[in-house]
Design a protein around this motif. Sequence first.
Motif, PDB file in Angstrom:
ATOM      1  N   SER A 164       0.804  -1.226   0.000  1.00  0.00           N
ATOM      2  CA  SER A 164       0.000   0.000   0.000  1.00  0.00           C
ATOM      3  C   SER A 164       0.836   1.274   0.000  1.00  0.00           C
ATOM      4  N   HIS A 165       2.066   1.227   0.508  1.00  0.00           N
ATOM      5  CA  HIS A 165       2.880   2.440   0.587  1.00  0.00           C
ATOM      6  C   HIS A 165       3.791   2.605  -0.629  1.00  0.00           C
ATOM      7  N   ILE A 166       3.690   1.685  -1.586  1.00  0.00           N
ATOM      8  CA  ILE A 166       4.524   1.737  -2.787  1.00  0.00           C
ATOM      9  C   ILE A 166       3.626   1.873  -4.013  1.00  0.00           C
ATOM     10  N   ASN A 167       3.819   2.941  -4.770  1.00  0.00           N
ATOM     11  CA  ASN A 167       3.142   3.087  -6.059  1.00  0.00           C
ATOM     12  C   ASN A 167       4.087   2.530  -7.122  1.00  0.00           C
ATOM     13  N   GLU A 168       3.831   1.297  -7.554  1.00  0.00           N
ATOM     14  CA  GLU A 168       4.748   0.629  -8.469  1.00  0.00           C
ATOM     15  C   GLU A 168       4.809   1.295  -9.839  1.00  0.00           C
ATOM     16  N   VAL A 169       3.726   1.947 -10.251  1.00  0.00           N
ATOM     17  CA  VAL A 169       3.720   2.641 -11.539  1.00  0.00           C
ATOM     18  C   VAL A 169       4.695   3.813 -11.513  1.00  0.00           C
ATOM     19  N   LEU A 170       4.645   4.605 -10.439  1.00  0.00           N
ATOM     20  CA  LEU A 170       5.579   5.720 -10.300  1.00  0.00           C
ATOM     21  C   LEU A 170       7.003   5.217 -10.072  1.00  0.00           C
ATOM     22  N   LEU A 171       7.133   4.118  -9.330  1.00  0.00           N
ATOM     23  CA  LEU A 171       8.460   3.560  -9.091  1.00  0.00           C
ATOM     24  C   LEU A 171       9.076   3.072 -10.396  1.00  0.00           C
ATOM     25  N   ASN A 172       8.264   2.468 -11.253  1.00  0.00           N
ATOM     26  CA  ASN A 172       8.755   2.054 -12.568  1.00  0.00           C
ATOM     27  C   ASN A 172       9.228   3.262 -13.370  1.00  0.00           C
ATOM     28  N   LYS A 173       8.495   4.361 -13.281  1.00  0.00           N
ATOM     29  CA  LYS A 173       8.901   5.587 -13.967  1.00  0.00           C
ATOM     30  C   LYS A 173      10.269   6.052 -13.479  1.00  0.00           C
ATOM     31  N   ILE A 174      10.494   5.950 -12.177  1.00  0.00           N
ATOM     32  CA  ILE A 174      11.794   6.326 -11.613  1.00  0.00           C
ATOM     33  C   ILE A 174      12.896   5.404 -12.132  1.00  0.00           C
ATOM     34  N   VAL A 175      12.625   4.103 -12.159  1.00  0.00           N
ATOM     35  CA  VAL A 175      13.631   3.147 -12.628  1.00  0.00           C
ATOM     36  C   VAL A 175      13.955   3.394 -14.094  1.00  0.00           C
ATOM     37  N   VAL A 176      12.940   3.653 -14.904  1.00  0.00           N
ATOM     38  CA  VAL A 176      13.162   3.932 -16.326  1.00  0.00           C
ATOM     39  C   VAL A 176      14.033   5.167 -16.513  1.00  0.00           C
ATOM     40  N   ASN A 177      13.744   6.214 -15.759  1.00  0.00           N
ATOM     41  CA  ASN A 177      14.414   7.497 -15.967  1.00  0.00           C
ATOM     42  C   ASN A 177      15.682   7.700 -15.138  1.00  0.00           C
ATOM     43  N   GLU A 178      15.767   7.033 -13.991  1.00  0.00           N
ATOM     44  CA  GLU A 178      16.829   7.374 -13.042  1.00  0.00           C
ATOM     45  C   GLU A 178      17.721   6.209 -12.628  1.00  0.00           C
ATOM     46  N   TYR A 179      17.371   4.976 -12.993  1.00  0.00           N
ATOM     47  CA  TYR A 179      18.109   3.825 -12.462  1.00  0.00           C
ATOM     48  C   TYR A 179      19.609   3.893 -12.752  1.00  0.00           C
ATOM     49  N   SER A 180      19.976   4.356 -13.937  1.00  0.00           N
ATOM     50  CA  SER A 180      21.398   4.396 -14.295  1.00  0.00           C
ATOM     51  C   SER A 180      22.201   5.280 -13.342  1.00  0.00           C
ATOM     52  N   LYS A 181      21.544   6.242 -12.699  1.00  0.00           N
ATOM     53  CA  LYS A 181      22.245   7.120 -11.757  1.00  0.00           C
ATOM     54  C   LYS A 181      22.649   6.376 -10.483  1.00  0.00           C
ATOM     55  N   SER A 182      22.065   5.210 -10.267  1.00  0.00           N
ATOM     56  CA  SER A 182      22.417   4.444  -9.073  1.00  0.00           C
ATOM     57  C   SER A 182      23.737   3.712  -9.236  1.00  0.00           C
ATOM     58  N   TYR A 183      24.170   3.495 -10.492  1.00  0.00           N
ATOM     59  CA  TYR A 183      25.423   2.767 -10.708  1.00  0.00           C
ATOM     60  C   TYR A 183      26.449   3.495 -11.572  1.00  0.00           C
ATOM     61  N   LEU A 184      26.054   4.549 -12.274  1.00  0.00           N
ATOM     62  CA  LEU A 184      27.032   5.314 -13.057  1.00  0.00           C
ATOM     63  C   LEU A 184      27.720   6.334 -12.159  1.00  0.00           C
TER      64      LEU A 184
END
Length: 228
Positions: free
Chosen positions: A120-140
């Motif tokens: 209930s505390h996780i909006n997976e749709v918005l989280l997916n948007k973050i992963v699509v747009n920002e995930y590379s910043k976690s390892y680059l």
Amino acid sequence: MDQLFQSVKIVVNEKIFVKDPESSKLGKKIIKQGIVMIAEMGFDSFTFKKLGEQIGSNESSIYRYFENKHKLLLYLASWYWGWMEYQLVFATNSIMDPKDKLKRAIEIVTRETKEDSSFSHINEVLLNKIVVNEYSKSYLTKEVDLDNREGYFVIYKRLVGRLSQMIRDYDATYDYPSSLASGILEGSLHQYFLIEHFKSLTDCDANTTPTHYFMDLVFKLLKNTADG
């Protein structure tokens, strides 16, 4: 079945956080609102000060959960890949045929994200948007090797390993299963990014999804020796 899903907890490497955000109402509030804000304003513009103002809490209270916003991004990415892994395992566990299992796996990891009421505390749709747009910043980052040694990417690597094994089970003659598996996961994110921002660079759209593309790519590339 719903009760079974509600009992699932996505386990994230405890080194990523100072205090487990799942352990308190404030922690879950930090995660919930953090996802909303990063999805809306982007990771670069997001700050703990802005988050604190939104949740009505001191900025210092957020630092009791996460050392910095990079660790928060690592947590969100790890949670997302853990959620993806649990869906993959649940959806493919009873499938015996290697081809059918691989097809189902590709569908799971490339399909459009829908909100999961189990968390209930996780909006997976918005989280997916973050992963699509920002995930590379976690390892680059210059610290990526240290972060990797600390196990911050273990869930993602485990997911790639599961998909890689399914590729090997379907076609043991293929020499690059891990490269293909990681390519499917990263490529899916990239295709969704292109659909949103650079439509002329992809053939995927509302009718031809990334799932269609990767199904076509994988099963034209691989050849099951049993079928050959």
